[in-house]
Design a protein around this motif. Structure first.
Motif, PDB file in Angstrom:
ATOM      1  N   GLN A  74      -5.045  44.457  -1.923  1.00 19.58           N
ATOM      2  CA  GLN A  74      -4.096  44.281  -0.824  1.00 19.58           C
ATOM      3  C   GLN A  74      -2.919  43.385  -1.206  1.00 19.58           C
ATOM      4  N   GLU A  75      -2.887  42.974  -2.504  1.00 18.22           N
ATOM      5  CA  GLU A  75      -1.825  42.112  -3.000  1.00 18.22           C
ATOM      6  C   GLU A  75      -1.634  40.894  -2.104  1.00 18.22           C
ATOM      7  N   SER A  76      -2.761  40.254  -1.788  1.00 17.22           N
ATOM      8  CA  SER A  76      -2.769  39.097  -0.902  1.00 17.22           C
ATOM      9  C   SER A  76      -2.728  37.795  -1.683  1.00 17.22           C
ATOM     10  N   ALA A  77      -2.256  36.760  -1.030  1.00 19.34           N
ATOM     11  CA  ALA A  77      -2.389  35.410  -1.576  1.00 19.34           C
ATOM     12  C   ALA A  77      -3.855  35.027  -1.414  1.00 19.34           C
ATOM     13  N   PRO A  78      -4.407  34.123  -2.144  1.00 18.63           N
ATOM     14  CA  PRO A  78      -3.784  33.214  -3.088  1.00 18.63           C
ATOM     15  C   PRO A  78      -4.033  33.620  -4.534  1.00 18.63           C
ATOM     16  N   LEU A  79      -3.539  34.743  -4.954  1.00 18.94           N
ATOM     17  CA  LEU A  79      -3.733  35.171  -6.333  1.00 18.94           C
ATOM     18  C   LEU A  79      -2.633  34.616  -7.225  1.00 18.94           C
ATOM     19  N   SER A  80      -2.462  33.318  -7.170  1.00 18.77           N
ATOM     20  CA  SER A  80      -1.461  32.706  -8.035  1.00 18.77           C
ATOM     21  C   SER A  80      -1.959  32.744  -9.467  1.00 18.77           C
ATOM     22  N   PRO A  81      -1.059  32.958 -10.417  1.00 14.65           N
ATOM     23  CA  PRO A  81      -1.481  33.068 -11.815  1.00 14.65           C
ATOM     24  C   PRO A  81      -2.085  31.788 -12.368  1.00 14.65           C
ATOM     25  N   GLY A  82      -1.919  30.672 -11.678  1.00 17.58           N
ATOM     26  CA  GLY A  82      -2.412  29.406 -12.191  1.00 17.58           C
ATOM     27  C   GLY A  82      -3.825  29.052 -11.774  1.00 17.58           C
ATOM     28  N   ASP A  83      -4.368  29.712 -10.742  1.00 21.46           N
ATOM     29  CA  ASP A  83      -5.722  29.353 -10.331  1.00 21.46           C
ATOM     30  C   ASP A  83      -6.752  30.258 -11.004  1.00 21.46           C
ATOM     31  N   PHE A  84      -8.005  29.844 -10.945  1.00 22.70           N
ATOM     32  CA  PHE A  84      -9.080  30.565 -11.623  1.00 22.70           C
ATOM     33  C   PHE A  84      -9.175  32.008 -11.151  1.00 22.70           C
ATOM     34  N   ILE A  85      -9.196  32.210  -9.849  1.00 21.18           N
ATOM     35  CA  ILE A  85      -9.346  33.563  -9.310  1.00 21.18           C
ATOM     36  C   ILE A  85      -8.151  34.423  -9.705  1.00 21.18           C
ATOM     37  N   GLY A  86      -6.958  33.860  -9.641  1.00 18.70           N
ATOM     38  CA  GLY A  86      -5.767  34.606 -10.024  1.00 18.70           C
ATOM     39  C   GLY A  86      -5.812  35.054 -11.475  1.00 18.70           C
ATOM     40  N   ARG A  87      -6.239  34.163 -12.377  1.00 18.99           N
ATOM     41  CA  ARG A  87      -6.345  34.530 -13.802  1.00 18.99           C
ATOM     42  C   ARG A  87      -7.431  35.590 -14.007  1.00 18.99           C
ATOM     43  N   TRP A  88      -8.546  35.437 -13.304  1.00 16.75           N
ATOM     44  CA  TRP A  88      -9.637  36.397 -13.420  1.00 16.75           C
ATOM     45  C   TRP A  88      -9.186  37.767 -12.915  1.00 16.75           C
ATOM     46  N   MET A  89      -8.512  37.790 -11.786  1.00 18.57           N
ATOM     47  CA  MET A  89      -8.057  39.061 -11.223  1.00 18.57           C
ATOM     48  C   MET A  89      -7.018  39.717 -12.123  1.00 18.57           C
ATOM     49  N   SER A  90      -6.212  38.915 -12.826  1.00 17.06           N
ATOM     50  CA  SER A  90      -5.205  39.504 -13.711  1.00 17.06           C
ATOM     51  C   SER A  90      -5.876  40.285 -14.844  1.00 17.06           C
ATOM     52  N   LEU A  91      -7.070  39.851 -15.257  1.00 15.28           N
ATOM     53  CA  LEU A  91      -7.822  40.605 -16.271  1.00 15.28           C
ATOM     54  C   LEU A  91      -8.293  41.947 -15.732  1.00 15.28           C
ATOM     55  N   LEU A  92      -8.420  42.031 -14.406  1.00 17.70           N
ATOM     56  CA  LEU A  92      -8.945  43.248 -13.787  1.00 17.70           C
ATOM     57  C   LEU A  92      -7.854  44.191 -13.305  1.00 17.70           C
ATOM     58  N   THR A  93      -6.597  43.791 -13.456  1.00 19.58           N
ATOM     59  CA  THR A  93      -5.488  44.652 -13.023  1.00 19.58           C
ATOM     60  C   THR A  93      -5.564  46.053 -13.641  1.00 19.58           C
ATOM     61  N   PRO A  94      -5.940  46.191 -14.937  1.00 19.50           N
ATOM     62  CA  PRO A  94      -6.070  47.555 -15.474  1.00 19.50           C
ATOM     63  C   PRO A  94      -7.103  48.405 -14.733  1.00 19.50           C
ATOM     64  N   ALA A  95      -8.146  47.772 -14.198  1.00 17.94           N
ATOM     65  CA  ALA A  95      -9.136  48.519 -13.416  1.00 17.94           C
ATOM     66  C   ALA A  95      -8.489  49.069 -12.149  1.00 17.94           C
ATOM     67  N   LEU A  96      -7.641  48.265 -11.521  1.00 17.55           N
ATOM     68  CA  LEU A  96      -6.937  48.719 -10.319  1.00 17.55           C
ATOM     69  C   LEU A  96      -5.933  49.807 -10.677  1.00 17.55           C
ATOM     70  N   ASP A  97      -5.175  49.589 -11.748  1.00 20.55           N
ATOM     71  CA  ASP A  97      -4.163  50.570 -12.155  1.00 20.55           C
ATOM     72  C   ASP A  97      -4.786  51.914 -12.507  1.00 20.55           C
ATOM     73  N   GLY A  98      -5.996  51.895 -13.054  1.00 22.80           N
ATOM     74  CA  GLY A  98      -6.666  53.134 -13.451  1.00 22.80           C
ATOM     75  C   GLY A  98      -7.509  53.744 -12.358  1.00 22.80           C
ATOM     76  N   THR A  99      -7.416  53.202 -11.139  1.00 22.67           N
ATOM     77  CA  THR A  99      -8.228  53.687 -10.027  1.00 22.67           C
ATOM     78  C   THR A  99      -7.322  53.952  -8.828  1.00 22.67           C
ATOM     79  N   PRO A 100      -6.616  55.063  -8.830  1.00 17.68           N
ATOM     80  CA  PRO A 100      -5.738  55.339  -7.686  1.00 17.68           C
ATOM     81  C   PRO A 100      -6.551  55.655  -6.427  1.00 17.68           C
ATOM     82  N   ARG A 101      -5.990  55.323  -5.297  1.00 16.07           N
ATOM     83  CA  ARG A 101      -6.660  55.607  -4.020  1.00 16.07           C
ATOM     84  C   ARG A 101      -6.562  57.095  -3.718  1.00 16.07           C
ATOM     85  N   ASP A 102      -7.707  57.676  -3.375  1.00 17.51           N
ATOM     86  CA  ASP A 102      -7.761  59.098  -3.042  1.00 17.51           C
ATOM     87  C   ASP A 102      -7.220  59.342  -1.637  1.00 17.51           C
TER      88      ASP A 102
END
Length: 106
Positions: free
Chosen positions: A8-36
């Motif tokens: 949902q591209e929601s906050a607080p996914l700032s690149p500086g916090d732990f969750i934000g960095r972790w989610m950035s590693l998973l961005t390819p999973a989102l990019d490769g999974t289009p919504r049907d």
């Protein structure tokens, strides 16, 4: 919650916090999974969560110490998906790439 925020591209996914960095590693999973078409948001999030498990295993295999041990058969990585709302558990079948419910039901 992290995957939902990523989808949902929601906050607080700032690149500086732990969750934000972790989610950035998973961005390819989102990019490769289009919504049907017609897919509910929750079903889409579940598919992205499962894709993130696969991506996490791929990421772990980029570490030489893990890759070497896995290639030698001394380490086995397993993926699992736990659906908290339903209390369901599925494990990743390495051959098919599909998640299989532990109780044998799909």
């Amino acid at each position: 919650g992290g995957i939902r925020a990523l989808v949902q591209e929601s906050a607080p996914l700032s690149p500086g916090d732990f969750i934000g960095r972790w989610m950035s590693l998973l961005t390819p999973a989102l990019d490769g999974t289009p919504r049907d078409d017609g897919e509910t948001l929750q079903d889409f999030i579940t598919r992205v969560e499962k894709a993130a498990v696969k991506r996490s295993i791929e990421n772990l295999m980029t570490f030489p110490c893990i890759n070497i041990l896995a290639e030698r058969g001394k380490l086995h990585l397993h993926g699992a998906y736990f659906g908290v709302a339903r209390g369901s558990l599925a494990v990743l079948d390495q051959d098919s790439g599909e998640f299989v419910a532990v109780d044998g039901q799909a």
